[in-house]
Design a protein around this motif. Sequence first.
Motif, PDB file in Angstrom:
ATOM      1  N   ILE A 100       0.954  -1.071   0.223  1.00 12.67           N
ATOM      2  CA  ILE A 100      -0.104   0.053   0.029  1.00 12.67           C
ATOM      3  C   ILE A 100       0.878   1.241   0.035  1.00 12.67           C
ATOM      4  N   HIS A 104      -1.375   6.573   1.361  1.00 16.15           N
ATOM      5  CA  HIS A 104      -2.582   5.641   1.356  1.00 16.15           C
ATOM      6  C   HIS A 104      -2.994   5.224   2.819  1.00 16.15           C
ATOM      7  N   ALA A 183      -7.520  -0.609  -0.512  1.00 16.30           N
ATOM      8  CA  ALA A 183      -6.493   0.120  -1.220  1.00 16.30           C
ATOM      9  C   ALA A 183      -6.587   0.140  -2.767  1.00 16.30           C
TER      10      ALA A 183
END
Length: 322
Positions: A100, A104, A183
């Motif tokens: 990820i 984020h 995600a």
Amino acid sequence: MAISTLVTHSGGFHADEVLSTVILTRLYPEAEVVRSRSSEWITPADGRLIYDVGGAYDPDAGIFDHHQRESPLREDDTPYSSFGLVWKHFGIDFLKSFDIPEAHLETVHASFDRSFVLPVDQVDNGTVSLSEAGPLSSMTLPGLIETLKPVFDDTDPESETRAFHAAVGIARQFVEARIGRSAAKLRAEVLAAEAIRAAGDSPILELPTGMPFRPAVIEAGADHLLFVVTPRSAGEWTLGGIRKHEQGFEQRADLPAAWAGLSGAELEQASGVPGAKFCHKARFIAAASSREAIIKMAELAVDEARRLEPTGDAQEGADARS
């Protein structure tokens, strides 16, 4: 501190310590999971993390219980369960174990906490009852985890331990899938935003692949977009509408009524587009065998939608009546 032991309570299990175990065993895969209420295990010690048992909340000492009188609360005074506490302190590190982007992490952490962790906290502490889900109560994740417990007359002393670890394995799939989708949604918003910029003033949004796109449309204020074109497998392309609201199925514009429920040669004839393959009877999606064909269908759908738009005078009259 190297963690060698993860300790939670023995006996019947619930969603909060099962899900806490999912988080902690990914971070400390070599640690032994001990289920006990014995003081020798539920007392803080070097190399030990204790959760959902022990009667204290002290992150520095490695203990994360919520059953004590002065139990920890969220900012809105919602009581934490052990899952909420574990997610609060270990969630970011858990997310870092996936691919990820750093930018984020906080967004995914907050989203998962709000939509997945908080409901478990509420159910475990009794501030929300599973019965509020009505006939679907047994299908909620806490309800499903409850069904994994051994039945009352299973006298095998190892049954609960086996069932607990089986529940952790099943819950892990839900947690990791949910994280993966969260995600992916953020990645999709980046790609969709690029496609919206490329579309300019066109009412047709062309995406590079199927993906969640509505949040990016709303964020961009792209009210002029009416339809979305997307490639699909084996050279097939789709044309879809854009929902007006997050809830419900009303669209900014429907596909032409003359196409509804048709496929193959009938749809080609009705649309005048060679390669038109299918249009759903509800007029929210259609398919074609080439990009050229789907773009032509999109252009025809835009023309039809604009033709059916109320005129200025008619719209003013409708506004006055409302």
